[in-house]
Scaffold this motif. Structure first.
Motif, short mmCIF file in Angstrom:
data_model
loop_
_atom_site.label_atom_id
_atom_site.label_comp_id
_atom_site.label_asym_id
_atom_site.label_seq_id
_atom_site.Cartn_x
_atom_site.Cartn_y
_atom_site.Cartn_z
N ARG A 7 0.84 -1.21 0.00
CA ARG A 7 0.00 0.00 0.00
C ARG A 7 0.86 1.25 0.00
NH1 ARG A 7 -3.18 -2.85 3.62
NH2 ARG A 7 -2.28 -1.76 5.40
N ARG A 8 1.91 1.23 0.82
CA ARG A 8 2.79 2.42 0.89
C ARG A 8 3.52 2.63 -0.43
NH1 ARG A 8 -0.07 3.38 4.31
NH2 ARG A 8 0.31 3.90 6.49
N ILE A 9 3.97 1.55 -1.06
CA ILE A 9 4.67 1.69 -2.35
C ILE A 9 3.71 2.22 -3.41
CG2 ILE A 9 5.78 0.39 -4.22
CD1 ILE A 9 6.98 -1.44 -2.09
N ALA A 10 2.48 1.69 -3.43
CA ALA A 10 1.48 2.15 -4.40
C ALA A 10 1.16 3.64 -4.20
CB ALA A 10 0.20 1.32 -4.28
N GLN A 11 1.05 4.05 -2.92
CA GLN A 11 0.78 5.47 -2.63
C GLN A 11 1.93 6.35 -3.10
OE1 GLN A 11 0.07 5.43 1.58
NE2 GLN A 11 -2.03 4.64 1.37
N SER A 12 3.16 5.86 -2.93
CA SER A 12 4.33 6.65 -3.35
C SER A 12 4.35 6.81 -4.87
CB SER A 12 5.61 5.97 -2.87
OG SER A 12 5.63 5.88 -1.46
N ILE A 13 4.06 5.74 -5.59
CA ILE A 13 4.02 5.81 -7.06
C ILE A 13 2.94 6.80 -7.50
CG2 ILE A 13 3.50 4.49 -9.15
CD1 ILE A 13 4.75 2.05 -7.75
N LEU A 14 1.78 6.75 -6.82
CA LEU A 14 0.69 7.69 -7.16
C LEU A 14 1.13 9.14 -6.93
CD1 LEU A 14 -2.29 8.16 -7.90
CD2 LEU A 14 -2.85 7.94 -5.46
N VAL A 15 1.83 9.39 -5.83
CA VAL A 15 2.28 10.76 -5.52
C VAL A 15 3.26 11.26 -6.59
CG1 VAL A 15 3.66 12.13 -3.91
CG2 VAL A 15 1.89 10.60 -3.04
N ILE A 16 4.18 10.38 -7.00
CA ILE A 16 5.16 10.78 -8.03
C ILE A 16 4.46 11.06 -9.36
CG2 ILE A 16 7.13 9.96 -9.39
CD1 ILE A 16 8.00 8.39 -6.89
N TRP A 17 3.48 10.21 -9.70
CA TRP A 17 2.74 10.42 -10.96
C TRP A 17 1.97 11.75 -10.91
CZ3 TRP A 17 -2.80 10.09 -11.54
CH2 TRP A 17 -3.20 10.28 -12.86
N LEU A 18 1.34 12.03 -9.76
CA LEU A 18 0.60 13.30 -9.62
C LEU A 18 1.56 14.49 -9.70
CD1 LEU A 18 -1.96 12.40 -6.78
CD2 LEU A 18 -2.44 12.79 -9.21
N ALA A 19 2.75 14.34 -9.10
CA ALA A 19 3.74 15.43 -9.15
C ALA A 19 4.18 15.67 -10.59
CB ALA A 19 4.94 15.08 -8.28
N TYR A 20 4.43 14.57 -11.34
CA TYR A 20 4.81 14.71 -12.75
C TYR A 20 3.71 15.41 -13.53
CZ TYR A 20 4.86 13.44 -17.63
OH TYR A 20 4.78 13.51 -19.00
N THR A 21 2.43 14.97 -13.30
CA THR A 21 1.31 15.56 -14.03
C THR A 21 1.16 17.05 -13.72
OG1 THR A 21 0.18 13.42 -13.96
CG2 THR A 21 -1.18 15.34 -14.46
N ALA A 22 1.32 17.40 -12.43
CA ALA A 22 1.20 18.81 -12.05
C ALA A 22 2.28 19.66 -12.72
CB ALA A 22 1.29 18.93 -10.52
N VAL A 23 3.52 19.13 -12.75
CA VAL A 23 4.62 19.87 -13.38
C VAL A 23 4.37 20.01 -14.88
CG1 VAL A 23 7.09 19.82 -13.91
CG2 VAL A 23 6.29 19.20 -11.63
N PHE A 24 3.90 18.93 -15.52
CA PHE A 24 3.64 18.97 -16.96
C PHE A 24 2.56 20.01 -17.28
CE2 PHE A 24 1.24 17.60 -20.69
CZ PHE A 24 2.26 17.42 -21.62
N LEU A 25 1.45 20.01 -16.49
CA LEU A 25 0.37 20.96 -16.73
C LEU A 25 0.83 22.40 -16.48
CD1 LEU A 25 -2.66 19.02 -15.19
CD2 LEU A 25 -2.10 19.33 -17.61
N ALA A 26 1.70 22.58 -15.47
CA ALA A 26 2.21 23.92 -15.18
C ALA A 26 3.02 24.45 -16.37
CB ALA A 26 3.07 23.89 -13.92
N VAL A 27 3.83 23.56 -16.99
CA VAL A 27 4.62 23.97 -18.16
C VAL A 27 3.68 24.31 -19.32
CG1 VAL A 27 6.26 23.17 -19.90
CG2 VAL A 27 6.66 22.67 -17.48
#
Length: 318
Positions: A7-27
């Motif tokens: 569960r913790r690993i899955a949550q971490s992957i989700l956080v990284i994906w959301l961070a990537y998406t947020a950075v991409f949308l900001a650009v």
């Protein structure tokens, strides 16, 4: 236990994906694409050159294609290419990451040791005024800005006393002073939370029972109080990783050290957006990785965390 880890690993992957998406949308929300912004100060750049560079870096592709292309590159360690140097972003980061990693890890270890010393002396001292002094040290330390402390120490040690160079020269002080500057600010919240946790546990009945049995204050502190207070301090230590990374940038700038701080500053100055994007994602990955590590250590200190997590999962399933 395996369910908790997954569960913790899955949550971490989700956080990284959301961070990537947020950075991409900001650009994408910027007024122009990264190539046009980068060349906006170059009077010699003509539309044909800009179009060629956009095609080369892939900024002329549809939005979704760019999103999944960059996401696929991220999974393989390919952060794209720097606009200012033309070299891979991962290569530019790797050139200087070692220096920042060494500074940040040394400062983190020193900060933890400093926090332990403050809490231990403040708890075990028999003098009330010493207790008060050490109890008030963390709020004072957290109020001191990193850049201000760095500039003051440079003024005193390099200008007034002339015992260290203004620029890194490999001497002991040029290495130790930046670590001290970064660790002072970082250790304050760790010491403050550890102090409060120790004081809270001291009020519990089992401590009175241990005292009644003749156990010394130092034995109770090292054997029971510190162990039970550690999870709270560990959580705040993981959260301060963001502060550590930001402090590393400031410290490297003040002490003119090569590292991620200088790289970020240069990338922002020349508007090298792919490089800035890669650095932000790298920091998000580092922050998430450290918090995942702390989450996996927590059950070793307090097994009730795994039990509570399992009960919550079962309740949600029901």
């Amino acid at each position: 236990m395996s369910g908790f880890i997954l569960r913790r690993i899955a949550q971490s992957i989700l956080v990284i994906w959301l961070a990537y998406t947020a950075v991409f949308l900001a650009v994408q929300a910027l007024p122009n694409d990264p190539v046009t912004i980068f060349l906006s100060t170059d009077a010699s750049a003509d539309p044909a050159t800009i179009a060629q560079m956009k095609a080369h870096y892939g900024y002329d592709r549809p939005l979704l294609e760019q999103y999944f292309s960059q996401l696929g590159g991220l999974l393989t360690g390919n952060f794209g290419y720097s606009l200012s140097s033309g070299t891979p972003v991962a290569e530019r980061i790797a050139e200087v990451a070692g220096s920042t990693l060494w500074l940040a890890s040394s400062a983190f270890v020193f900060a933890v040791v400093l926090a332990l010393v403050i809490v231990t002396v403040g708890t075990l001292s028999k003098s009330e005024w010493i207790k008060k002094v050490f109890l008030n040290l963390p709020p004072l330390m957290v109020a001191i800005p990193v850049f201000w402390l760095g500039l003051v120490l440079l003024q005193i040690l390099a200008v007034q006393l002339d015992v260290m160079s203004l620029f890194p020269d490999g001497s002991f002080l040029s290495l130790a002073v930046p670590i001290f500057v970064l660790a002072v600010h970082l250790s304050a919240p760790i010491a403050q939370v550890l102090f409060k946790s120790v004081q809270s546990i001291q009020q519990q009945p089992f401590v009175d029972v241990l005292r009644a049995k003749g156990a010394s204050e130092s034995w109770i502190y090292f054997r029971h109080l510190l162990k039970n207070a550690a999870p709270s301090a560990l959580s705040i230590a993981a959260i301060t990783i963001g502060t550590l990374l930001a402090g590393s940038v400031i410290t490297e700038t003040v002490f003119a050290r090569a590292g991620l701080g200088q790289l970020i500053l240069n990338a922002v100055t020349v508007q090298d957006i792919p490089l800035v994007q890669g650095l932000v994602i790298l920091m998000a990955v580092a922050f998430t990785g450290v918090n995942l590590l702390v989450d996996l250590i927590h059950p070793k200190l307090d097994p009730r965390i795994v039990t509570a997590g399992s009960q919550s999962a079962r309740a949600l399933a029901a």
